[in-house]
Design an enzyme around this catalytic site. Structure first.
Site, PDB file in Angstrom:
ATOM      1  N   VAL A  72       0.752  -1.274  -0.094  1.00 53.29           N
ATOM      2  CA  VAL A  72       0.169   0.033   0.106  1.00 53.29           C
ATOM      3  C   VAL A  72       0.931   1.301   0.008  1.00 53.29           C
ATOM      4  O   VAL A  72       0.519   2.202  -0.595  1.00 53.29           O
ATOM      5  CB  VAL A  72      -1.020   0.102   1.169  1.00 53.29           C
ATOM      6  CG1 VAL A  72      -1.662   1.280   1.184  1.00 53.29           C
ATOM      7  CG2 VAL A  72      -1.902  -1.248   1.158  1.00 53.29           C
ATOM      8  N   HIS A  73       2.139   1.131   0.793  1.00 54.18           N
ATOM      9  CA  HIS A  73       3.044   2.367   0.922  1.00 54.18           C
ATOM     10  C   HIS A  73       3.733   2.796  -0.536  1.00 54.18           C
ATOM     11  O   HIS A  73       3.558   3.634  -1.249  1.00 54.18           O
ATOM     12  CB  HIS A  73       3.653   2.123   1.759  1.00 54.18           C
ATOM     13  CG  HIS A  73       5.077   3.024   1.876  1.00 54.18           C
ATOM     14  ND1 HIS A  73       4.745   4.451   2.395  1.00 54.18           N
ATOM     15  CD2 HIS A  73       6.446   3.079   1.703  1.00 54.18           C
ATOM     16  CE1 HIS A  73       5.903   5.154   2.266  1.00 54.18           C
ATOM     17  NE2 HIS A  73       7.007   4.381   1.878  1.00 54.18           N
TER      18      HIS A  73
END
Length: 105
Positions: A72-73
């Site tokens: 996600v990062h």
């Protein structure tokens, strides 16, 4: 997969760095050099995007990815870099226009 995620983060970060350096150079009046720096930023974005595409294709081909905070990062970093790159490109064009107007005065 972890290496690919780190590649996305790394290349996205490098792209952001080149973009902001290009803006600084443009504000100093060197538009040509700024545009060259933006080419480097785009090359980094292309590398990150290609890696992202590989991960997507892998999932499409039946090899699902484990969703993680790191993934996600990476996605967040890439999308932010793409958006900032687009905005900075417009800002460099504005710097060029301002410099041209200043020369006319």
């Amino acid at each position: 997969m972890e290496q690919e995620i780190f590649n996305i983060i790394s290349h996205g970060g490098d792209a952001r760095g080149y973009s902001y350096e290009a803006l600084k150079i443009a504000r100093e009046g060197n538009i040509k050099e700024a545009k060259e720096m933006m080419k480097k930023a785009q090359e980094e974005l292309d590398l990150a995007h290609n890696t992202q595409t590989k991960l997507i294709q892998s999932e499409i081909n039946g090899r699902p990815l484990d969703m993680s905070l790191l993934l996600v990062h990476a996605q967040d970093q890439l999308m932010t870099a793409i958006a900032e790159n687009s905005l900075i490109e417009q800002m460099i064009n504005m710097c060029d226009e301002i410099n041209q107007l200043k020369r006319r005065l």
